[in-house]
Design a protein around this motif. Structure first.
Motif, PDB file in Angstrom:
ATOM      1  N   VAL A   1       0.857  -1.188   0.000  1.00 28.68           N
ATOM      2  CA  VAL A   1       0.000   0.000   0.000  1.00 28.68           C
ATOM      3  C   VAL A   1       0.887   1.230   0.000  1.00 28.68           C
ATOM      4  O   VAL A   1       1.763   1.377   0.864  1.00 28.68           O
ATOM      5  CB  VAL A   1      -0.924   0.014   1.235  1.00 28.68           C
ATOM      6  N   GLY A   2       0.692   2.102  -0.965  1.00 34.27           N
ATOM      7  CA  GLY A   2       1.492   3.318  -1.002  1.00 34.27           C
ATOM      8  C   GLY A   2       1.201   4.123  -2.243  1.00 34.27           C
ATOM      9  O   GLY A   2       0.695   3.596  -3.229  1.00 34.27           O
ATOM     10  N   PRO A   3       1.512   5.424  -2.211  1.00 28.74           N
ATOM     11  CA  PRO A   3       1.230   6.288  -3.364  1.00 28.74           C
ATOM     12  C   PRO A   3       2.026   5.882  -4.591  1.00 28.74           C
ATOM     13  O   PRO A   3       2.996   5.113  -4.501  1.00 28.74           O
ATOM     14  CB  PRO A   3       1.643   7.686  -2.870  1.00 28.74           C
ATOM     15  N   THR A   4       1.627   6.378  -5.731  1.00 29.80           N
ATOM     16  CA  THR A   4       2.304   6.043  -6.980  1.00 29.80           C
ATOM     17  C   THR A   4       3.735   6.564  -6.974  1.00 29.80           C
ATOM     18  O   THR A   4       4.046   7.603  -6.385  1.00 29.80           O
ATOM     19  CB  THR A   4       1.535   6.620  -8.185  1.00 29.80           C
ATOM     20  N   GLY A   5       4.617   5.817  -7.633  1.00 23.56           N
ATOM     21  CA  GLY A   5       5.994   6.267  -7.821  1.00 23.56           C
ATOM     22  C   GLY A   5       6.913   6.110  -6.635  1.00 23.56           C
ATOM     23  O   GLY A   5       7.961   6.752  -6.577  1.00 23.56           O
ATOM     24  N   VAL A   6       6.558   5.239  -5.660  1.00 18.83           N
ATOM     25  CA  VAL A   6       7.438   5.078  -4.495  1.00 18.83           C
ATOM     26  C   VAL A   6       8.239   3.787  -4.548  1.00 18.83           C
ATOM     27  O   VAL A   6       9.026   3.503  -3.648  1.00 18.83           O
ATOM     28  CB  VAL A   6       6.633   5.143  -3.166  1.00 18.83           C
TER      29      VAL A   6
ATOM     30  N   PHE B   1       1.659 -14.150  -5.350  1.00 17.03           N
ATOM     31  CA  PHE B   1       0.936 -12.970  -5.813  1.00 17.03           C
ATOM     32  C   PHE B   1       1.324 -11.774  -4.952  1.00 17.03           C
ATOM     33  O   PHE B   1       1.248 -11.839  -3.722  1.00 17.03           O
ATOM     34  CB  PHE B   1      -0.580 -13.190  -5.741  1.00 17.03           C
ATOM     35  N   ILE B   2       1.757 -10.716  -5.613  1.00 17.86           N
ATOM     36  CA  ILE B   2       2.060  -9.461  -4.927  1.00 17.86           C
ATOM     37  C   ILE B   2       1.109  -8.418  -5.487  1.00 17.86           C
ATOM     38  O   ILE B   2       1.138  -8.125  -6.692  1.00 17.86           O
ATOM     39  CB  ILE B   2       3.525  -9.025  -5.149  1.00 17.86           C
ATOM     40  N   ALA B   3       0.243  -7.888  -4.636  1.00 22.49           N
ATOM     41  CA  ALA B   3      -0.712  -6.865  -5.074  1.00 22.49           C
ATOM     42  C   ALA B   3      -0.237  -5.503  -4.587  1.00 22.49           C
ATOM     43  O   ALA B   3       0.469  -5.398  -3.577  1.00 22.49           O
ATOM     44  CB  ALA B   3      -2.104  -7.173  -4.526  1.00 22.49           C
ATOM     45  N   ALA B   4      -0.617  -4.480  -5.314  1.00 22.98           N
ATOM     46  CA  ALA B   4      -0.203  -3.127  -4.927  1.00 22.98           C
ATOM     47  C   ALA B   4      -1.262  -2.123  -5.349  1.00 22.98           C
ATOM     48  O   ALA B   4      -1.959  -2.320  -6.347  1.00 22.98           O
ATOM     49  CB  ALA B   4       1.136  -2.780  -5.576  1.00 22.98           C
ATOM     50  N   GLY B   5      -1.370  -1.069  -4.575  1.00 22.51           N
ATOM     51  CA  GLY B   5      -2.316  -0.013  -4.914  1.00 22.51           C
ATOM     52  C   GLY B   5      -2.059   1.223  -4.081  1.00 22.51           C
ATOM     53  O   GLY B   5      -1.499   1.148  -2.988  1.00 22.51           O
ATOM     54  N   ALA B   6      -2.463   2.362  -4.622  1.00 24.18           N
ATOM     55  CA  ALA B   6      -2.297   3.625  -3.893  1.00 24.18           C
ATOM     56  C   ALA B   6      -3.352   3.762  -2.800  1.00 24.18           C
ATOM     57  O   ALA B   6      -3.097   4.367  -1.753  1.00 24.18           O
ATOM     58  CB  ALA B   6      -2.385   4.801  -4.866  1.00 24.18           C
ATOM     59  N   PHE B   7      -4.555   3.241  -3.046  1.00 18.95           N
ATOM     60  CA  PHE B   7      -5.660   3.306  -2.085  1.00 18.95           C
ATOM     61  C   PHE B   7      -5.918   4.738  -1.609  1.00 18.95           C
ATOM     62  O   PHE B   7      -6.019   5.008  -0.419  1.00 18.95           O
ATOM     63  CB  PHE B   7      -5.395   2.368  -0.891  1.00 18.95           C
ATOM     64  N   HIS B   8      -6.003   5.663  -2.566  1.00 14.15           N
ATOM     65  CA  HIS B   8      -6.333   7.056  -2.231  1.00 14.15           C
ATOM     66  C   HIS B   8      -7.793   7.177  -1.818  1.00 14.15           C
ATOM     67  O   HIS B   8      -8.123   7.819  -0.821  1.00 14.15           O
ATOM     68  CB  HIS B   8      -6.058   7.969  -3.435  1.00 14.15           C
ATOM     69  N   MET B   9      -8.673   6.587  -2.636  1.00 15.44           N
ATOM     70  CA  MET B   9     -10.113   6.710  -2.420  1.00 15.44           C
ATOM     71  C   MET B   9     -10.697   5.521  -1.666  1.00 15.44           C
ATOM     72  O   MET B   9     -11.839   5.540  -1.246  1.00 15.44           O
ATOM     73  CB  MET B   9     -10.839   6.850  -3.770  1.00 15.44           C
ATOM     74  N   THR B  10      -9.922   4.458  -1.545  1.00 12.31           N
ATOM     75  CA  THR B  10     -10.388   3.251  -0.863  1.00 12.31           C
ATOM     76  C   THR B  10      -9.314   2.790   0.113  1.00 12.31           C
ATOM     77  O   THR B  10      -8.271   3.438   0.259  1.00 12.31           O
ATOM     78  CB  THR B  10     -10.664   2.124  -1.880  1.00 12.31           C
ATOM     79  N   LYS B  11      -9.547   1.681   0.774  1.00 14.36           N
ATOM     80  CA  LYS B  11      -8.554   1.091   1.675  1.00 14.36           C
ATOM     81  C   LYS B  11      -8.584  -0.419   1.491  1.00 14.36           C
ATOM     82  O   LYS B  11      -9.566  -0.970   0.980  1.00 14.36           O
ATOM     83  CB  LYS B  11      -8.822   1.479   3.126  1.00 14.36           C
ATOM     84  N   PRO B  12      -7.511  -1.120   1.887  1.00 15.83           N
ATOM     85  CA  PRO B  12      -7.477  -2.574   1.674  1.00 15.83           C
ATOM     86  C   PRO B  12      -8.679  -3.307   2.256  1.00 15.83           C
ATOM     87  O   PRO B  12      -9.099  -4.337   1.717  1.00 15.83           O
ATOM     88  CB  PRO B  12      -6.175  -2.990   2.368  1.00 15.83           C
ATOM     89  N   SER B  13      -9.241  -2.777   3.327  1.00 16.81           N
ATOM     90  CA  SER B  13     -10.397  -3.441   3.938  1.00 16.81           C
ATOM     91  C   SER B  13     -11.650  -3.344   3.068  1.00 16.81           C
ATOM     92  O   SER B  13     -12.663  -3.994   3.365  1.00 16.81           O
ATOM     93  CB  SER B  13     -10.681  -2.856   5.321  1.00 16.81           C
ATOM     94  N   ASP B  14     -11.600  -2.555   1.985  1.00 19.24           N
ATOM     95  CA  ASP B  14     -12.737  -2.483   1.062  1.00 19.24           C
ATOM     96  C   ASP B  14     -12.762  -3.657   0.090  1.00 19.24           C
ATOM     97  O   ASP B  14     -13.737  -3.854  -0.635  1.00 19.24           O
ATOM     98  CB  ASP B  14     -12.701  -1.161   0.269  1.00 19.24           C
ATOM     99  N   LEU B  15     -11.665  -4.424   0.027  1.00 23.29           N
ATOM    100  CA  LEU B  15     -11.679  -5.651  -0.759  1.00 23.29           C
ATOM    101  C   LEU B  15     -12.569  -6.668  -0.064  1.00 23.29           C
ATOM    102  O   LEU B  15     -12.764  -6.614   1.159  1.00 23.29           O
ATOM    103  CB  LEU B  15     -10.259  -6.218  -0.888  1.00 23.29           C
ATOM    104  N   ILE B  16     -13.108  -7.619  -0.819  1.00 20.48           N
ATOM    105  CA  ILE B  16     -13.971  -8.618  -0.188  1.00 20.48           C
ATOM    106  C   ILE B  16     -13.137  -9.414   0.822  1.00 20.48           C
ATOM    107  O   ILE B  16     -11.950  -9.661   0.584  1.00 20.48           O
ATOM    108  CB  ILE B  16     -14.640  -9.545  -1.227  1.00 20.48           C
ATOM    109  N   PRO B  17     -13.710  -9.774   1.967  1.00 21.93           N
ATOM    110  CA  PRO B  17     -12.930 -10.409   3.047  1.00 21.93           C
ATOM    111  C   PRO B  17     -12.140 -11.636   2.591  1.00 21.93           C
ATOM    112  O   PRO B  17     -11.009 -11.846   3.035  1.00 21.93           O
ATOM    113  CB  PRO B  17     -14.003 -10.791   4.077  1.00 21.93           C
TER     114      PRO B  17
END
Length: 459
Positions: free
Chosen positions: A66-71, A320-336
């Motif tokens: 989890v982190g902003p783009t370009g890091v 599997f390595i997933a990544a996202g900025a999660f600006h508008m959402t958060k990881p807990s918004d993924l289905i459990p």
């Protein structure tokens, strides 16, 4: 044979501390993420050492970054795959659609990963037989350069003084190896596939991708190969014939078997933009299949069988390595259920000015070094002073704060704008040394950085 060679190479695998050190040669900061992927890579080696009956029970600990783009999220995963010499696929989760919609289905990423593994294994096998292929290609090339003489009737010997064919051939071989025939050309027979291109993607949903590949391969066996003669210079012809001979010597059934095995046990899938399919379901607009894509991803990440043209592939031990900025959402918004398949969660830090200074100077492929080497090809020696580097970093941070924060990618646009005039005029000023000082940076960039509206479009 190949498996024994790989096991020999694995006799001294990198330990986590060495993996982190190697990643740090290319990526600044983000120590928590480096440690997480280093442990995941080492766990793969550990799994191969445990008894077979337990090996199947040990599932990979998938990671979500989890982190902003370009890091550095993508770069960490890509460098990890290079270290592991493993099949690696980067795919954007937002490109998938739920089964039943037109677009790519999630199983296509496993098919793509197998293709990458086939390419890797085939290259290794071709390298293994390269010595034999080189010798055979040399004989074929000598046949083209010096065709065998017509057979003589029995009882008739060569005329006195006439060189023997074997002697002429050996002289030609010596000239070839010494590079004295590089200017000659020969006619080489080139095979071409006569199979027409097939595109079924517009017929219906993404499931047509696998059918398309299988159909293409089936037709390839039915249609005859077309051949044509092409003139090539000797070095080009030699390289072509070596590649053709190596390909002929490789057992493709073995390649496919090893590729599937490697995909299943060593494959890495990097799911970028996972945040784009998170969030609550919307019943209007283009996001109608977000949770549907998550549900389709779930069996792949949990472990299932995917049919590919190279055979059935189990996904149980693919990392599997997933990544996202999660600006508008958060990881807990993924289905459990999907959250549960990514037990390792790592937050990456926003880059600071000090990080930018290090990115510009420390990594093996640092941007300042890249541009210095590019301009050196024109005979222009460029030197960046520490004050100039610090000012570039400061400006990159300032633009990121005032417009969109795109992390280290901002340095690419800043550097390109800074050196635009120099890159344009370099062929005309060869032989000079240019020192990039703080004043030069201010002169080229200060006005743009101050103008928020302008920097939004230029930087």
């Amino acid at each position: 044979m190949m498996r024994r060679e790989r096991e020999a190479q694995d006799a001294r695998p990198l330990v986590p501390r060495e993996i982190v050190a190697e990643l740090s040669r290319h990526i600044v900061g983000q120590e928590k993420a480096k440690r997480a992927v280093a442990i995941a890579l080492r766990n793969r080696w550990r799994r191969r050492q445990v008894p077979p009956e337990l090996r199947e029970e040990i599932a990979p600990k998938n990671i979500i970054m989890v982190g902003p783009t370009g890091v550095g999220k993508t770069e960490i995963a890509r460098r990890l795959a290079r270290l592991a010499q493993a099949p690696f696929l980067k795919v954007e989760a937002s490109k998938f659609t739920e089964v039943g919609y037109v677009g790519r289905d999630v199983e296509s990423m496993i098919r793509d990963l197998v293709e990458i593994a086939v390419h890797m294994v085939r290259g290794e096998e071709m390298e293994r037989v390269s010595g034999k292929a080189r010798a055979t290609a040399e004989e074929r090339l000598l046949d083209l350069l010096l065709p065998p003489p017509p057979s003589r009737p029995m009882g008739i010997s060569p005329a006195e003084g006439e060189p023997k064919a074997e002697e002429s051939r050996e002289r030609m071989r010596t000239m070839l190896r010494e590079g004295r025939l590089s200017d000659r050309t020969v006619e080489v027979e080139v095979r071409e596939s006569a199979v027409p291109a097939i595109d079924l993607m517009g017929v219906s949903g993404g499931g047509m991708e696998g059918i398309e590949g299988n159909l293409q391969e089936m037709l390839g066996n039915l249609f005859p190969k077309k051949t044509r003669r092409k003139r090539m210079r000797v070095p080009e012809a030699q390289a072509f014939l070596e590649k053709e001979e190596a390909a002929r010597m490789v057992d493709m059934d073995r390649v496919k078997q090893l590729a599937v095995e490697r995909t299943e046990n060593e494959g890495i899938v990097f799911l970028d933009e996972i945040d784009k399919i998170a969030g609550r379901e919307s019943h209007t607009g283009p996001d109608v299949s977000r949770q549907g894509v998550q549900r389709d991803l779930l069996p792949i990440v949990e472990g299932s069988n995917v049919n590919t043209k190279h055979g059935m592939v189990r996904t149980d031990h693919i990392l599997f390595i997933a990544a996202g900025a999660f600006h508008m959402t958060k990881p807990s918004d993924l289905i459990p259920e999907l959250q549960g398949r990514f037990p390792i969660r790592v937050e990456l830090d926003t880059l600071t000015k000090e990080d930018f200074v290090r990115i510009l100077t420390e990594p093996h492929g640092a941007l300042t070094r890249q541009y210095a080497e590019l301009l050196l090809t024109e005979g222009v020696r460029v030197v960046f002073t520490p004050e100039a580097v610090e000012r570039i970093a400061e400006m990159a941070c300032e633009v990121n704060d005032r417009t969109e924060n795109i992390g280290a990618r901002r340095l690419y646009t800043i550097m390109e704008k800074l050196l635009e005039d120099l890159l344009f005029s370099a062929p005309e000023i060869g032989g000079q040394e240019i020192v990039i000082r703080k004043a030069y940076v201010d002169e080229k960039l200060s006005g743009i950085v101050r103008d928020v509206d302008l920097s939004r479009y230029i930087l």
